[in-house]
Design a protein around this motif. Structure first.
Motif, PDB file in Angstrom:
ATOM      1  N   VAL A 129      -2.654  -0.046  -6.524  1.00  0.00           N
ATOM      2  CA  VAL A 129      -3.551  -0.986  -5.836  1.00  0.00           C
ATOM      3  C   VAL A 129      -3.500  -2.301  -6.605  1.00  0.00           C
ATOM      4  O   VAL A 129      -3.353  -2.309  -7.819  1.00  0.00           O
ATOM      5  CB  VAL A 129      -5.011  -0.454  -5.849  1.00  0.00           C
ATOM      6  CG1 VAL A 129      -5.950  -1.441  -5.186  1.00  0.00           C
ATOM      7  CG2 VAL A 129      -5.120   0.901  -5.150  1.00  0.00           C
TER       8      VAL A 129
ATOM      9  N   GLY B 223      -3.216  -2.121  -1.015  1.00  0.00           N
ATOM     10  CA  GLY B 223      -2.462  -0.940  -1.445  1.00  0.00           C
ATOM     11  C   GLY B 223      -1.474  -0.527  -0.374  1.00  0.00           C
ATOM     12  O   GLY B 223      -1.647  -0.845   0.801  1.00  0.00           O
TER      13      GLY B 223
ATOM     14  N   GLU C 118     -10.815  -0.986  -6.316  1.00  0.00           N
ATOM     15  CA  GLU C 118      -9.583  -0.191  -6.163  1.00  0.00           C
ATOM     16  C   GLU C 118      -9.834   1.221  -5.615  1.00  0.00           C
ATOM     17  O   GLU C 118      -9.004   1.773  -4.876  1.00  0.00           O
ATOM     18  CB  GLU C 118      -8.846  -0.082  -7.511  1.00  0.00           C
ATOM     19  CG  GLU C 118      -8.255  -1.394  -8.026  1.00  0.00           C
ATOM     20  CD  GLU C 118      -9.147  -2.069  -9.053  1.00  0.00           C
ATOM     21  OE1 GLU C 118     -10.376  -2.167  -8.806  1.00  0.00           O
ATOM     22  OE2 GLU C 118      -8.643  -2.512 -10.092  1.00  0.00           O
TER      23      GLU C 118
ATOM     24  N   ASN D 180      -9.630   1.617  -1.828  1.00  0.00           N
ATOM     25  CA  ASN D 180      -8.318   1.676  -1.176  1.00  0.00           C
ATOM     26  C   ASN D 180      -7.789   3.104  -1.119  1.00  0.00           C
ATOM     27  O   ASN D 180      -7.138   3.484  -0.139  1.00  0.00           O
ATOM     28  CB  ASN D 180      -7.266   0.846  -1.948  1.00  0.00           C
ATOM     29  CG  ASN D 180      -7.523  -0.633  -1.871  1.00  0.00           C
ATOM     30  OD1 ASN D 180      -8.371  -1.149  -2.597  1.00  0.00           O
ATOM     31  ND2 ASN D 180      -6.809  -1.326  -0.997  1.00  0.00           N
TER      32      ASN D 180
END
Ligand code: GLY
Length: 492
Positions: free
Chosen positions: A230, A252, A317, A320
């Motif tokens: 990511v 991502g 992150e 994602n």
């Protein structure tokens, strides 16, 4: 029935709760949280659990809550509870915990511990560094030696206080030295001021450049299971300008890599994190159980290079990758606890993802201005576009959602390509509003063609220099030419 206590109350924890709730074990989810995050609350209530308000950083509060509700395990979201020894206290009560204990969490808390470990075990992707306990020594070093450097707080300080200064030319050297000295004072007096749990105060690292990305992994201390890469975008405003935030959005996929990181670089990144997990085990004699993430940069010096480590999922992150995890997170957690992570086949939906964070104006530097605004989210309209909403810094007061001063909402979009996902996420932004006359902001460029092209071009340039250096056997070695001082070579 499996019972789980989740620690934390941000968008990352909302994504963890959501992923645990999808488990075929149909767990009952409780949360030890500082705020009633509306997304987490809904999941807890739906599964028969509840939110227990308290300080997620207080080991006694978390451990006693885990005991009171007889949970099967605790899952810690943020880093500060780990630094404060929450996992240690929970495990002392005989309850397993997903989340690093205090000693291994130093991989994130202490940047000097992390660098020393990487040097001791000669792990690729390491950078030259110096750590200082007082500002006078840091300034003496700056005056004598430091050229192109990154100046950082020596502790994880919410991602703030990092300044990178390029200084290899003869001109403006005095001015640049003055900036470095001033920033060393700022780190010492401002950014490190709240922290008394670490001796090192200022870190000076060699400066590197290249595109950054995050590799998040599950680990039971022996095996690591990597997740798809990511890329987070830290600056507050479009085109990477403005103050550093916790991250304004992330991209991502599709697949395990990113459009600017190739398979070989992905494998090298995994190998670095694997080596670090093994080194922690050797160094501390206790397994690291939970999530570890390398915050990496593709550099001409090493290829994949460690900028810092997280002892947890990144935020945004996590948003994602967790929603596209096809494996059962309760099974993964149980495998981590029993040391059998090697038996898990981690599977993800093959899709591109874009997360856009929406924050009230004032974030990140004037959180007092960003705090206290009533929030409205048209979730039905967002879901109609195939997107998901994850709540961040939001609490509930008399049934009304109120902003907490940081990123309030994260919107996740999926598509075949990152630019398509970005466009879909953009179409949802107006469904998030404040009910008073204060304004929200987000970054419209994240995942768009222009920014993505910029990342791809930078990676290509860095890769060409790296390949040239590899041919010349210069990986990990730096040679500087300093006017009036000549050639200086450093070897890793
Ligand atoms: N996205 C940066 C962090 O989680 O610290």
């Amino acid at each position: 029935m499996v019972k789980i206590l989740l620690v934390g109350n941000g968008a990352r924890e909302h994504a963890i709760a959501d992923t645990l709730a999808r488990s075929t074990h149909q767990p009952k989810i409780y949360a030890a949280a500082g705020e009633r995050n509306p997304g987490i609350l809904r999941i807890c209530q739906k599964t028969g659990g509840e939110i227990i308000l308290g300080k997620p950083t207080d080991p006694k509060f978390v451990a006693q809550t885990a005991q009171k509700y007889s949970v099967d395990f605790v899952f810690i979201g943020p880093e500060e509870p780990q630094f404060m020894g929450v996992a240690d206290e929970v495990e002392n009560m005989g309850i397993p915990c997903i989340g690093a204990k205090k000693a291994p969490s130093e991989i994130e808390m202490s940047k000097a511990f992390m660098r020393r470990l990487m040097w001791k075990y000669k792990i690729p992707g390491r950078l030259r560094f110096m750590a200082f306990k007082n500002v006078e020594d840091a300034i003496a070093y700056i005056n004598e030696y430091a050229e192109s450097i990154a100046l950082k707080p020596a502790r994880q300080a919410g991602g703030k206080g990092v300044k990178v200064i390029a200084d290899l030319q003869a001109y403006l050297q005095q001015e640049k030295a003055e900036v470095k000295r001033k920033h060393a004072h700022d780190i010492y007096e401002k950014h490190m001021q709240p922290y008394t749990d670490i001796e090192d105060r200022i870190l000076i690292e060699q400066k590197v450049e290249g595109p950054e990305y995050t590799l998040q992994c599950f680990t039971d201390g022996k095996t690591i299971k990597p997740l798809p890469l990511v890329q987070d975008n830290k600056n507050a405003y479009n085109m990477d300008i403005g103050p550093e935030t916790g991250g304004m959005g992330s991209i991502g996929g599709p697949g395990l890599t990113l459009p600017f990181i190739n398979e070989e670089e992905y494998k090298q990144s995994v190998s670095i994190v694997e080596n670090v997990v093994r080194a922690i085990d050797k160094e501390l004699g206790e397994p690291y159980r939970g999530v570890i993430a390398g915050q990496m940069m593709l550099t001409a010096l090493w290829g994949p290079t460690i900028i810092e480590f997280y002892s947890r999922f990144g935020d945004p992150e996590a948003v994602n990758v967790l929603p596209i995890l096809e494996s059962d997170l309760v099974d993964v957690s149980e495998a981590i606890i029993s040391g059998k992570l090697g038996k898990i086949n981690l599977k993800f939906r093959d899709t591109a993802t874009v997360v856009k964070c929406i924050a009230p104006r004032g974030y990140p530097d004037r959180r007092d201005l960003a705090r206290g605004h009533p929030l409205y989210v048209d979730e039905a309209a967002i879901e109609k576009r195939g997107c998901r909403v994850f709540y961040g810094s939001v609490g509930l007061q008399d049934g009304e959602m109120i902003t907490g001063g940081a990123r309030a909402v994260e919107i996740l979009a999926e598509a075949e390509s990152i630019p398509e996902a970005s466009e879909i996420a953009e179409s949802c932004i107006d469904f998030v509003k404040l009910k008073d006359d204060w304004k929200l902001f987000h970054r419209s460029d994240i995942g768009g063609e222009t920014l993505l092209e910029k990342r791809i071009e930078l990676a290509q340039l860095i890769r060409e220099i790296y390949n040239y250096r590899r041919e010349k056997d210069l990986v990990g070695r730096q040679v500087d030419w300093i006017p009036l001082r000549g050639r200086i070579e450093y070897q890793a």
